[in-house]
Design a protein around this motif. Structure first.
Motif, PDB file in Angstrom:
ATOM      1  N   TYR A   1       0.787  -1.347   0.011  1.00  0.00           N
ATOM      2  CA  TYR A   1      -0.374   0.005   0.040  1.00  0.00           C
ATOM      3  C   TYR A   1       0.849   1.098   0.273  1.00  0.00           C
ATOM      4  O   TYR A   1       1.872   1.719   0.305  1.00  0.00           O
ATOM      5  CB  TYR A   1      -1.041   0.441   1.507  1.00  0.00           C
ATOM      6  CG  TYR A   1      -0.052   0.239   2.492  1.00  0.00           C
ATOM      7  CD1 TYR A   1      -0.068   1.028   3.013  1.00  0.00           C
ATOM      8  CD2 TYR A   1       0.435  -1.362   3.219  1.00  0.00           C
ATOM      9  CE1 TYR A   1       1.129   1.109   4.367  1.00  0.00           C
ATOM     10  CE2 TYR A   1       0.978  -1.295   4.461  1.00  0.00           C
ATOM     11  CZ  TYR A   1       1.378  -0.131   4.430  1.00  0.00           C
ATOM     12  OH  TYR A   1       1.500  -0.214   6.030  1.00  0.00           O
ATOM     13  N   TYR A   2       0.289   2.544  -0.360  1.00  0.00           N
ATOM     14  CA  TYR A   2       1.078   4.136  -0.806  1.00  0.00           C
ATOM     15  C   TYR A   2       0.671   4.052   1.196  1.00  0.00           C
ATOM     16  O   TYR A   2      -0.462   4.018   0.963  1.00  0.00           O
ATOM     17  CB  TYR A   2       0.626   4.707  -1.777  1.00  0.00           C
ATOM     18  CG  TYR A   2       0.906   4.981  -2.392  1.00  0.00           C
ATOM     19  CD1 TYR A   2       2.032   4.647  -3.384  1.00  0.00           C
ATOM     20  CD2 TYR A   2      -0.170   3.710  -3.638  1.00  0.00           C
ATOM     21  CE1 TYR A   2       2.489   4.474  -4.899  1.00  0.00           C
ATOM     22  CE2 TYR A   2       0.127   3.312  -5.408  1.00  0.00           C
ATOM     23  CZ  TYR A   2       2.039   4.202  -5.677  1.00  0.00           C
ATOM     24  OH  TYR A   2       1.930   3.721  -6.891  1.00  0.00           O
ATOM     25  N   GLY A   3       1.841   4.915   1.814  1.00  0.00           N
ATOM     26  CA  GLY A   3       1.210   5.810   2.527  1.00  0.00           C
ATOM     27  C   GLY A   3       2.159   7.525   2.344  1.00  0.00           C
ATOM     28  O   GLY A   3       3.246   7.362   1.850  1.00  0.00           O
ATOM     29  N   PHE A   4       1.418   8.459   2.039  1.00  0.00           N
ATOM     30  CA  PHE A   4       1.806   9.598   1.854  1.00  0.00           C
ATOM     31  C   PHE A   4       1.594  10.569   3.171  1.00  0.00           C
ATOM     32  O   PHE A   4       0.602  10.535   4.124  1.00  0.00           O
ATOM     33  CB  PHE A   4       0.689  10.329   1.036  1.00  0.00           C
ATOM     34  CG  PHE A   4       1.147   9.323  -0.508  1.00  0.00           C
ATOM     35  CD1 PHE A   4       2.701   9.293  -0.821  1.00  0.00           C
ATOM     36  CD2 PHE A   4       0.283   8.600  -0.851  1.00  0.00           C
ATOM     37  CE1 PHE A   4       2.304   8.732  -2.075  1.00  0.00           C
ATOM     38  CE2 PHE A   4      -0.191   8.258  -1.985  1.00  0.00           C
ATOM     39  CZ  PHE A   4       1.250   8.117  -2.969  1.00  0.00           C
ATOM     40  N   GLY A   5       2.270  11.852   3.130  1.00  0.00           N
ATOM     41  CA  GLY A   5       2.048  12.423   4.619  1.00  0.00           C
ATOM     42  C   GLY A   5       3.626  12.084   5.573  1.00  0.00           C
ATOM     43  O   GLY A   5       4.129  11.454   5.480  1.00  0.00           O
ATOM     44  N   LEU A   6       3.542  13.069   6.352  1.00  0.00           N
ATOM     45  CA  LEU A   6       4.355  13.856   7.113  1.00  0.00           C
ATOM     46  C   LEU A   6       4.170  12.048   8.078  1.00  0.00           C
ATOM     47  O   LEU A   6       3.533  11.554   8.684  1.00  0.00           O
ATOM     48  CB  LEU A   6       3.906  14.594   7.979  1.00  0.00           C
ATOM     49  CG  LEU A   6       4.774  15.130   9.691  1.00  0.00           C
ATOM     50  CD1 LEU A   6       6.043  15.237   9.323  1.00  0.00           C
ATOM     51  CD2 LEU A   6       4.596  15.856  10.440  1.00  0.00           C
ATOM     52  N   GLY A   7       5.011  11.549   8.319  1.00  0.00           N
ATOM     53  CA  GLY A   7       5.060   9.583   8.932  1.00  0.00           C
ATOM     54  C   GLY A   7       4.747   9.111   8.639  1.00  0.00           C
ATOM     55  O   GLY A   7       4.227   7.904   9.760  1.00  0.00           O
ATOM     56  N   ALA A   8       4.161   9.425   7.574  1.00  0.00           N
ATOM     57  CA  ALA A   8       3.217   8.071   6.701  1.00  0.00           C
ATOM     58  C   ALA A   8       4.215   7.210   7.164  1.00  0.00           C
ATOM     59  O   ALA A   8       5.189   7.287   6.322  1.00  0.00           O
ATOM     60  CB  ALA A   8       2.438   8.331   6.025  1.00  0.00           C
ATOM     61  N   SER A   9       3.822   5.845   7.014  1.00  0.00           N
ATOM     62  CA  SER A   9       4.416   4.443   6.871  1.00  0.00           C
ATOM     63  C   SER A   9       3.172   3.854   5.058  1.00  0.00           C
ATOM     64  O   SER A   9       2.142   3.436   5.024  1.00  0.00           O
ATOM     65  CB  SER A   9       4.583   3.569   7.567  1.00  0.00           C
ATOM     66  OG  SER A   9       5.131   4.020   8.371  1.00  0.00           O
ATOM     67  N   GLY A  10       4.497   3.329   3.906  1.00  0.00           N
ATOM     68  CA  GLY A  10       4.493   2.497   3.197  1.00  0.00           C
ATOM     69  C   GLY A  10       4.701   1.670   3.119  1.00  0.00           C
ATOM     70  O   GLY A  10       5.979   0.861   3.656  1.00  0.00           O
ATOM     71  N   TYR A  11       4.146   0.282   1.736  1.00  0.00           N
ATOM     72  CA  TYR A  11       4.860  -0.834   2.142  1.00  0.00           C
ATOM     73  C   TYR A  11       4.457  -0.919   0.527  1.00  0.00           C
ATOM     74  O   TYR A  11       3.377  -1.317  -0.215  1.00  0.00           O
ATOM     75  CB  TYR A  11       4.443  -2.221   2.509  1.00  0.00           C
ATOM     76  CG  TYR A  11       4.782  -3.387   1.718  1.00  0.00           C
ATOM     77  CD1 TYR A  11       6.545  -4.083   1.628  1.00  0.00           C
ATOM     78  CD2 TYR A  11       3.387  -4.963   2.799  1.00  0.00           C
ATOM     79  CE1 TYR A  11       6.314  -4.855   1.689  1.00  0.00           C
ATOM     80  CE2 TYR A  11       4.029  -5.771   2.179  1.00  0.00           C
ATOM     81  CZ  TYR A  11       5.423  -6.444   1.976  1.00  0.00           C
ATOM     82  OH  TYR A  11       6.028  -7.658   1.782  1.00  0.00           O
ATOM     83  N   ILE A  12       5.519  -0.575  -0.567  1.00  0.00           N
ATOM     84  CA  ILE A  12       6.007  -1.428  -1.388  1.00  0.00           C
ATOM     85  C   ILE A  12       7.296  -1.870  -2.018  1.00  0.00           C
ATOM     86  O   ILE A  12       8.341  -1.153  -2.053  1.00  0.00           O
ATOM     87  CB  ILE A  12       5.667  -0.073  -2.896  1.00  0.00           C
ATOM     88  CG1 ILE A  12       4.466   0.758  -1.949  1.00  0.00           C
ATOM     89  CG2 ILE A  12       5.782   0.000  -3.931  1.00  0.00           C
ATOM     90  CD1 ILE A  12       4.588   2.761  -2.064  1.00  0.00           C
ATOM     91  N   ASN A  13       6.957  -2.706  -2.967  1.00  0.00           N
ATOM     92  CA  ASN A  13       8.393  -3.520  -3.920  1.00  0.00           C
ATOM     93  C   ASN A  13       9.354  -3.639  -3.003  1.00  0.00           C
ATOM     94  O   ASN A  13      10.729  -3.836  -2.965  1.00  0.00           O
ATOM     95  CB  ASN A  13       9.053  -2.302  -4.515  1.00  0.00           C
ATOM     96  CG  ASN A  13       7.965  -1.963  -6.034  1.00  0.00           C
ATOM     97  OD1 ASN A  13       7.112  -2.558  -6.490  1.00  0.00           O
ATOM     98  ND2 ASN A  13       8.287  -0.745  -5.892  1.00  0.00           N
ATOM     99  N   ASN A  14       8.824  -4.396  -1.847  1.00  0.00           N
ATOM    100  CA  ASN A  14       9.544  -5.097  -0.593  1.00  0.00           C
ATOM    101  C   ASN A  14       9.988  -3.833   0.168  1.00  0.00           C
ATOM    102  O   ASN A  14      10.727  -4.669   1.083  1.00  0.00           O
ATOM    103  CB  ASN A  14      10.052  -5.672  -1.508  1.00  0.00           C
ATOM    104  CG  ASN A  14      10.016  -7.139  -1.999  1.00  0.00           C
ATOM    105  OD1 ASN A  14       8.902  -8.646  -2.439  1.00  0.00           O
ATOM    106  ND2 ASN A  14      10.465  -7.505  -3.619  1.00  0.00           N
ATOM    107  N   GLU A  15      10.160  -3.119   0.056  1.00  0.00           N
ATOM    108  CA  GLU A  15      10.195  -1.944   1.157  1.00  0.00           C
ATOM    109  C   GLU A  15       8.989  -1.728   1.988  1.00  0.00           C
ATOM    110  O   GLU A  15       7.844  -1.431   1.701  1.00  0.00           O
ATOM    111  CB  GLU A  15      11.073  -1.301   0.635  1.00  0.00           C
ATOM    112  CG  GLU A  15      12.414  -1.706  -0.337  1.00  0.00           C
ATOM    113  CD  GLU A  15      12.285  -0.219  -1.086  1.00  0.00           C
ATOM    114  OE1 GLU A  15      14.136  -0.244  -1.430  1.00  0.00           O
ATOM    115  OE2 GLU A  15      12.455   1.286  -1.029  1.00  0.00           O
TER     116      GLU A  15
END
Length: 359
Positions: A249-263
């Motif tokens: 999933y995408y995470g956008f914004g200050l302090g936001a977390s995401g998970y993309i392409n094994n990262e």
């Protein structure tokens, strides 16, 4: 394929006693600048996937004024929303009014999440909330005129809270007849007023009794589908299921977390850096072993657990061959069903201990 987006709006009109997530008091200039940086981040990272769930959280997005909310919705028009199933925005009770609810509806929002926290005026004051029990009921009824998919958050295990007081909260929350309820035991976060005042957590035995009380009272009307979440049939949070199924999933914004392409990444928590488009991301490269650990940690939070065939298709490993899983099945802590394995309900309260053992 990424199907979910989380957007963090870190601003609040008033910092509560227990929350360590926002830390930014609403300031019109900061918000205006923040929305520009948010737009820049999204345009430079979003790869035009068809999005199924959007979650705007905080802080509190509803603290933005009407013009800023219009600007926010303009920013997220970039997302391909033909397949959109669920669009959630978090609200504070104090911010709810007809103008904002109409604006949410007009811009495709179909789910509202509201942090009630408590119905007790005593505990609302303790949590530094400025509304009362009477206002909660009035505002929820107003939201129900516009939306039928409504989540409310309840916090329990507050300082000196009794089982009778919690029972009163549960009775009132059931009376609201909303579609989804999230119940969280109070966590004393660092750098919060409760921590600074040396507030101590309640004892484990009482915490368990409170957990059991909530479970016993809600299960007649709601499906207990995740350790802390209850929903009427069909109203399980599609966005949160993205996390619990260990999907990207995408995470956008200050302090936001995401998970993309094994990262797995977390943006900077420094507002000045973010406003200068410096994300300063902390990045964790996810190995196959890490993916399996996340799959177990997240999947066992769900009451129906982990699908054995799906696990094998992802990792080419029979989940029953994992020695820790074998041992937990032998001990009766995990149930091995026909298609799935899941935590024995008798051990849900000690789930964290089981997960620590697994990893």
């Amino acid at each position: 394929m990424i199907k979910s987006v989380y957007i963090h709006i870190p601003f609040c009109k008033k910092i509560c006693s227990y929350c360590d997530f926002c830390k930014v008091i609403y300031n019109q200039k900061w918000v205006d600048d923040y929305l520009k940086s948010l737009e820049y981040e999204i345009k430079n990272n979003y790869k035009n996937e068809k999005i199924e769930t959007i979650y705007i959280g905080g802080g509190t997005p509803s603290s933005l004024n009407i013009d800023q909310l219009i600007r926010l919705f303009d920013v997220i028009k970039i997302f391909s929303k033909d397949n959109l199933l669920e669009f959630t925005i978090e609200c504070n009770i104090e911010d709810i009014n007809e103008d904002k609810l109409r604006l949410f509806k007009e811009n495709g929002v179909n789910r509202i999440s509201i942090g009630i926290e408590s119905f007790s005026n005593k505990y609302l004051k303790y949590l530094n909330r400025s509304y009362t029990n009477e206002i909660i009921e009035k505002k929820i009824n107003l939201v129900k005129e516009y939306f039928d998919n409504i989540n409310v958050d309840l916090i329990y295990a507050l300082k000196d809270e009794t089982l009778d007081e919690l029972q009163s909260d549960i009775d009132k929350i059931k009376k609201l007849d909303v579609s989804h309820i999230s119940c969280y035991s109070l966590i004393i976060e660092d750098n919060t007023r409760l921590k600074i005042n040396n507030t101590k957590p309640i004892n484990d035995e009482l915490d368990y009794e409170m957990y059991k009380l909530i479970l016993d009272n809600l299960s007649d009307q709601y499906i207990h589908y995740e350790i802390s979440n209850y929903a009427k049939k069909g109203y399980e949070s599609k966005h949160n299921l993205t996390y619990w199924h260990n999907e990207e999933y995408y995470g956008f914004g200050l302090g936001a977390s995401g998970y993309i392409n094994n990262e797995r990444y977390t943006n900077t928590k420094n507002l000045t850096k973010y406003l200068n488009n410096e994300y300063d991301r902390q990045i964790e490269i996810i190995s196959k072993e890490d993916k399996i650990k996340y799959e177990l940690i997240l999947g066992f939070r769900l009451l129906d657990g982990i699908d054995k065939k799906s696990f094998y298709n992802k990792y080419r490993i029979d989940i029953l061959d994992i020695k820790e899983i074998k041992k937990l099945i032998e001990e009766g802590k995990i149930i091995n069903d026909k298609d799935k394995i899941y935590i024995n309900k008798k051990y849900l309260y000690v789930l964290n201990d089981i997960l620590v053992y697994l990893i």
